[in-house]
Design a protein around this motif. Structure first.
Motif, mmCIF file in Angstrom:
data_model
loop_
_atom_site.group_PDB
_atom_site.id
_atom_site.type_symbol
_atom_site.label_atom_id
_atom_site.label_comp_id
_atom_site.label_asym_id
_atom_site.label_seq_id
_atom_site.Cartn_x
_atom_site.Cartn_y
_atom_site.Cartn_z
ATOM 1 N N THR A 141 -3.212 7.455 8.414
ATOM 2 C CA THR A 141 -2.408 6.178 8.630
ATOM 3 C C THR A 141 -0.849 6.514 8.821
ATOM 4 O O THR A 141 -0.197 5.306 9.512
ATOM 5 C CB THR A 141 -2.355 5.185 7.231
ATOM 6 O OG1 THR A 141 -1.982 5.951 6.281
ATOM 7 C CG2 THR A 141 -3.721 4.963 7.141
ATOM 8 N N LEU A 142 -0.339 7.689 8.691
ATOM 9 C CA LEU A 142 1.200 7.485 8.914
ATOM 10 C C LEU A 142 1.387 7.959 10.477
ATOM 11 O O LEU A 142 2.430 7.667 10.941
ATOM 12 C CB LEU A 142 1.644 8.738 8.171
ATOM 13 C CG LEU A 142 2.388 8.320 6.812
ATOM 14 C CD1 LEU A 142 3.560 7.458 7.007
ATOM 15 C CD2 LEU A 142 1.325 7.752 5.930
ATOM 16 N N SER A 190 0.986 -1.210 0.013
ATOM 17 C CA SER A 190 0.001 0.116 0.043
ATOM 18 C C SER A 190 0.915 1.013 0.114
ATOM 19 O O SER A 190 2.142 1.023 0.244
ATOM 20 C CB SER A 190 -0.934 0.100 1.352
ATOM 21 O OG SER A 190 -0.400 0.225 2.322
ATOM 22 N N GLY A 191 0.298 2.485 -0.319
ATOM 23 C CA GLY A 191 1.079 3.515 0.051
ATOM 24 C C GLY A 191 1.854 3.580 1.146
ATOM 25 O O GLY A 191 2.832 4.177 1.675
ATOM 26 N N THR A 192 1.034 3.483 2.343
ATOM 27 C CA THR A 192 1.464 3.505 3.801
ATOM 28 C C THR A 192 2.613 2.608 3.864
ATOM 29 O O THR A 192 3.568 2.871 4.675
ATOM 30 C CB THR A 192 0.153 3.172 4.698
ATOM 31 O OG1 THR A 192 -0.817 4.091 4.492
ATOM 32 C CG2 THR A 192 0.832 3.313 6.239
ATOM 33 N N ASP A 243 5.948 12.572 0.704
ATOM 34 C CA ASP A 243 4.822 11.719 0.368
ATOM 35 C C ASP A 243 3.954 12.112 -0.871
ATOM 36 O O ASP A 243 3.119 13.319 -1.026
ATOM 37 C CB ASP A 243 3.776 11.700 1.353
ATOM 38 C CG ASP A 243 2.376 10.791 1.217
ATOM 39 O OD1 ASP A 243 2.017 10.561 0.041
ATOM 40 O OD2 ASP A 243 1.594 10.815 2.173
ATOM 41 N N LYS A 288 -3.241 4.136 -6.988
ATOM 42 C CA LYS A 288 -3.734 5.596 -7.022
ATOM 43 C C LYS A 288 -3.164 6.019 -8.616
ATOM 44 O O LYS A 288 -2.924 5.070 -9.285
ATOM 45 C CB LYS A 288 -2.950 6.408 -5.918
ATOM 46 C CG LYS A 288 -3.782 5.988 -4.732
ATOM 47 C CD LYS A 288 -3.318 7.063 -3.653
ATOM 48 C CE LYS A 288 -4.053 6.633 -2.179
ATOM 49 N NZ LYS A 288 -3.611 7.629 -1.015
ATOM 50 N N SER A 323 1.857 5.191 -4.104
ATOM 51 C CA SER A 323 1.127 4.095 -4.533
ATOM 52 C C SER A 323 0.351 3.712 -5.785
ATOM 53 O O SER A 323 0.003 4.899 -6.471
ATOM 54 C CB SER A 323 -0.542 4.201 -3.608
ATOM 55 O OG SER A 323 -1.307 3.066 -3.706
ATOM 56 N N SER A 369 -0.247 15.944 -1.208
ATOM 57 C CA SER A 369 -1.745 15.766 -1.212
ATOM 58 C C SER A 369 -2.474 16.395 0.110
ATOM 59 O O SER A 369 -1.635 16.209 1.380
ATOM 60 C CB SER A 369 -2.268 14.432 -1.584
ATOM 61 O OG SER A 369 -3.658 14.298 -1.416
ATOM 62 N N TYR A 413 -1.011 12.459 7.269
ATOM 63 C CA TYR A 413 -2.157 11.736 6.716
ATOM 64 C C TYR A 413 -2.300 10.436 7.889
ATOM 65 O O TYR A 413 -1.280 10.008 8.496
ATOM 66 C CB TYR A 413 -1.672 10.606 5.400
ATOM 67 C CG TYR A 413 -2.872 10.079 4.874
ATOM 68 C CD1 TYR A 413 -3.994 10.846 4.017
ATOM 69 C CD2 TYR A 413 -2.790 8.776 4.755
ATOM 70 C CE1 TYR A 413 -4.821 10.021 3.789
ATOM 71 C CE2 TYR A 413 -3.819 8.103 4.256
ATOM 72 C CZ TYR A 413 -4.826 8.419 3.793
ATOM 73 O OH TYR A 413 -5.520 7.958 2.890
ATOM 74 N N CYS A 452 1.706 10.737 -2.754
ATOM 75 C CA CYS A 452 0.332 10.105 -3.144
ATOM 76 C C CYS A 452 -0.557 11.083 -3.836
ATOM 77 O O CYS A 452 -0.982 12.132 -3.213
ATOM 78 C CB CYS A 452 -0.201 9.470 -1.703
ATOM 79 S SG CYS A 452 0.722 7.864 -1.119
ATOM 80 N N TYR A 453 -1.086 10.656 -4.834
ATOM 81 C CA TYR A 453 -2.162 11.270 -5.669
ATOM 82 C C TYR A 453 -1.626 12.420 -6.307
ATOM 83 O O TYR A 453 -2.577 13.448 -6.930
ATOM 84 C CB TYR A 453 -3.266 11.892 -4.799
ATOM 85 C CG TYR A 453 -4.379 10.938 -4.019
ATOM 86 C CD1 TYR A 453 -4.896 10.050 -4.815
ATOM 87 C CD2 TYR A 453 -4.643 11.081 -2.505
ATOM 88 C CE1 TYR A 453 -5.794 9.126 -4.122
ATOM 89 C CE2 TYR A 453 -5.590 10.085 -2.335
ATOM 90 C CZ TYR A 453 -6.111 9.278 -2.839
ATOM 91 O OH TYR A 453 -7.092 8.361 -2.369
ATOM 92 N N LEU A 475 5.658 4.218 2.311
ATOM 93 C CA LEU A 475 5.873 5.226 3.301
ATOM 94 C C LEU A 475 6.917 4.729 4.438
ATOM 95 O O LEU A 475 7.878 5.389 5.069
ATOM 96 C CB LEU A 475 5.066 6.187 3.635
ATOM 97 C CG LEU A 475 4.454 7.156 2.395
ATOM 98 C CD1 LEU A 475 3.079 7.462 2.543
ATOM 99 C CD2 LEU A 475 5.498 8.282 2.194
ATOM 100 N N GLN A 523 4.239 16.334 2.674
ATOM 101 C CA GLN A 523 3.075 15.751 2.276
ATOM 102 C C GLN A 523 2.588 16.536 1.178
ATOM 103 O O GLN A 523 1.835 17.439 1.381
ATOM 104 C CB GLN A 523 1.956 15.177 3.312
ATOM 105 C CG GLN A 523 0.743 14.732 2.757
ATOM 106 C CD GLN A 523 -0.254 14.251 3.874
ATOM 107 O OE1 GLN A 523 0.080 13.688 5.023
ATOM 108 N NE2 GLN A 523 -1.588 14.796 3.648
HETATM 109 C C1 LIG Z 1 -3.666 7.206 0.397
HETATM 110 C C2 LIG Z 1 -2.381 8.297 0.945
HETATM 111 C C3 LIG Z 1 -1.619 7.490 1.781
HETATM 112 C C4 LIG Z 1 -1.545 5.940 1.915
HETATM 113 O O1 LIG Z 1 -1.850 5.093 0.883
HETATM 114 P P1 LIG Z 1 -2.658 3.779 1.274
HETATM 115 O O2 LIG Z 1 -2.235 3.184 -0.078
HETATM 116 O O3 LIG Z 1 -4.050 4.141 1.643
HETATM 117 O O4 LIG Z 1 -2.070 3.078 2.387
HETATM 118 C C5 LIG Z 1 -0.694 8.536 2.258
HETATM 119 N N1 LIG Z 1 -0.753 9.592 2.123
HETATM 120 C C6 LIG Z 1 -1.605 10.328 1.445
HETATM 121 C C7 LIG Z 1 -1.188 11.834 1.156
HETATM 122 C C8 LIG Z 1 -2.441 9.523 0.746
HETATM 123 O O5 LIG Z 1 -3.260 10.246 0.020
#
Ligand SMILES: *Cc1c(COP(=O)(O)O)cnc(C)c1O
Length: 427
Positions: free
Chosen positions: A121-122, A92-94, A215, A241, A238, A182, A119, A217-218, A97, A180
């Motif tokens: 999950t971080l 996953s993205g998490t 990070d 995404k 990820s 996004s 984010y 992501c997106y 990271l 980060q």
């Molecule tokens: C989606 C996302 C994550 C984590 O990605 P996962 O694949 O959901 O674990 C981390 N940081 C940002 C900014 C995200 O958008």
């Protein structure tokens, strides 16, 4: 045309026509970026001499997996990085990271987040939330510091400069600068590559050699350059995404300075083994194809975002970003104000999804998240958020975070179904 297939009221159809007209100039600019990035992509594939043999994977240890290594090479070239891991082995993205953070940080080091609280999950990875002793960075003696965003939700460059000045940038006790891009689940604009470049310039000026980690992501392919082309040392993302193009079934990437990517590879597999292992089974072809399609798919998701922003703003919701603001990620947030409206929005999008259109999303407590979350996800890839998806934590102001859309025509229909559900709820 849409009424040949779906029920949309006269009122909503008229609104749709207005919204499309308003979006036309923005769509032209999105297409321009898409074309640029597609040519950049083609160039990377040709320069790296991708061949049919690279599309075939390996089993077992995956030694000498040429397709895996070539894919990393293509991605590195694309984003202007020295090196990259671009693999299905990131879950996953998490996870990607986490590998990057544990790969470069050591006991006594400090992770300095310069874009406010990371984010959700971080936070448990860092040790800001979650149980003590579960193996977070804090458990390993890695310190955390934070520079908050300013009142406008933008990076506070003066405060960042003050926070990083005099910090050790390499060796024992180093500080790394974490950005980060996004918005995630925060109400703030996504960062442009230029803004990330400005932060990297500060970090490198006041603390030469400091690692600037992003990070990403997106953010991928929303602009013509990536943060690594603007001075970031390592970027992470990820594959379910933007860069997976809706085709990669799993995976993630870490791209940047060669020495940092090597450290991350040691943490991903095992120290001493590093990047040499990791079989790719039958997934490489989908990963190449997904990456190749990613600029186009990201453009479809951006059009979906711009359209949704205009539509829901015209319906009276507070929406960010504004449809005509710069777009540095594919996320839209809509303040639903109540849990019911948030669930209705998700239900409408679910009903307009190609997969699982007939199910009704319900709030649940997802692992790694602090509040209950409701999600619409009628996707070909489970949890994919480059496909039209919508989710939001059930906490004030009940913001829905909407992202993705593999195909603007179909995504627009999904959004109209959601709008109709909300309008019907009001009557
Ligand atoms: C989606 C996302 C994550 C984590 O990605 P996962 O694949 O959901 O674990 C981390 N940081 C940002 C900014 C995200 O958008």
């Amino acid at each position: 045309m849409i009424r040949d297939f779906f029920d949309v009221s006269d009122e909503l159809l008229a609104l749709d026509a207005q919204v499309l007209a308003d979006c036309a100039p923005l769509f032209a600019s999105i297409d321009e970026t898409r074309n640029y990035n597609q040519l950049k992509m083609l160039k990377a594939f040709t320069e790296c001499k991708v061949s049919a043999t690279h599309l075939v994977g390996t089993t077992g240890y995956g030694y000498d997996d040429a397709g895996r290594e070539k894919l990393g090479e293509v991605f590195a070239r694309l984003v202007g990085a020295e090196d990259a891991l671009y693999r299905p082995h990131f879950l996953s993205g998490t996870h990607a990271l986490t590998v990057a953070l544990f790969g470069v940080l050591r006991t006594g080091d400090t992770l300095c987040s310069v874009t406010g609280r990371p984010y959700d999950t971080l936070c448990s990875v860092i040790g800001l939330t979650g149980e003590k002793g579960c193996g977070s960075l804090a458990d390993f003696g890695v310190n955390y510091s934070q520079v908050d965003l300013n009142a406008a939700g933008e990076p506070d460059l003066a405060a960042i400069e003050a926070a990083l000045t005099g910090k050790k940038s390499t060796g024992e006790g180093k500080t790394i600068c974490y950005i980060q891009r996004s918005r995630g689940y925060a109400d703030r604009p996504a960062l442009s590559p230029e803004t990330i470049g400005a932060i990297a310039e500060i970090a490198h000026r006041v603390a030469p050699g400091m690692i600037v980690m992003v990070d990403n992501c997106y953010g991928e392919f929303t602009q013509k350059v990536e943060p690594t082309q603007m001075g970031a040392d390592v970027i992470i993302g990820s594959l379910i995404k933007n860069p997976g193009g809706g085709i990669a079934p799993t995976g993630g990437y870490i791209a940047g300075r060669h020495d940092l990517v090597e450290l991350c590879a040691q943490r991903l597999t095992a120290p001493g083994t590093g990047r040499e292992i990791g079989c790719t089974q039958d997934v490489l072809r989908q990963m190449y194809l997904g990456l190749y399609f990613a600029p186009g798919v990201t453009a479809e998701a951006l059009k979906t975002a711009v359209y949704a922003q205009r539509l829901f703003a015209k319906m009276g919701f507070r929406v960010t970003p504004a449809y005509d603001a710069p777009h540095n990620d594919i996320v839209t947030s809509v303040e639903c104000r109540t849990g019911e409206a948030l669930v209705a929005l998700c239900a409408g999008i679910q009903a307009g999804s190609p997969v699982d259109s007939y199910v009704a999303p319900e709030p649940w407590l997802m692992p790694g998240y602090e509040n209950e979350v409701v999600m619409a996800a009628g996707a070909f890839t489970m949890g994919s958020s480059i496909e039209l998806s919508c989710d939001g934590p059930l906490r004030d102001p009940y913001s829905a975070y909407m992202q993705g859309g593999l195909n603007f025509t179909a995504s627009r229909a999904g959004l109209l179904l959601a709008a109709q559900k909300i309008m019907n709820g009001k009557n």
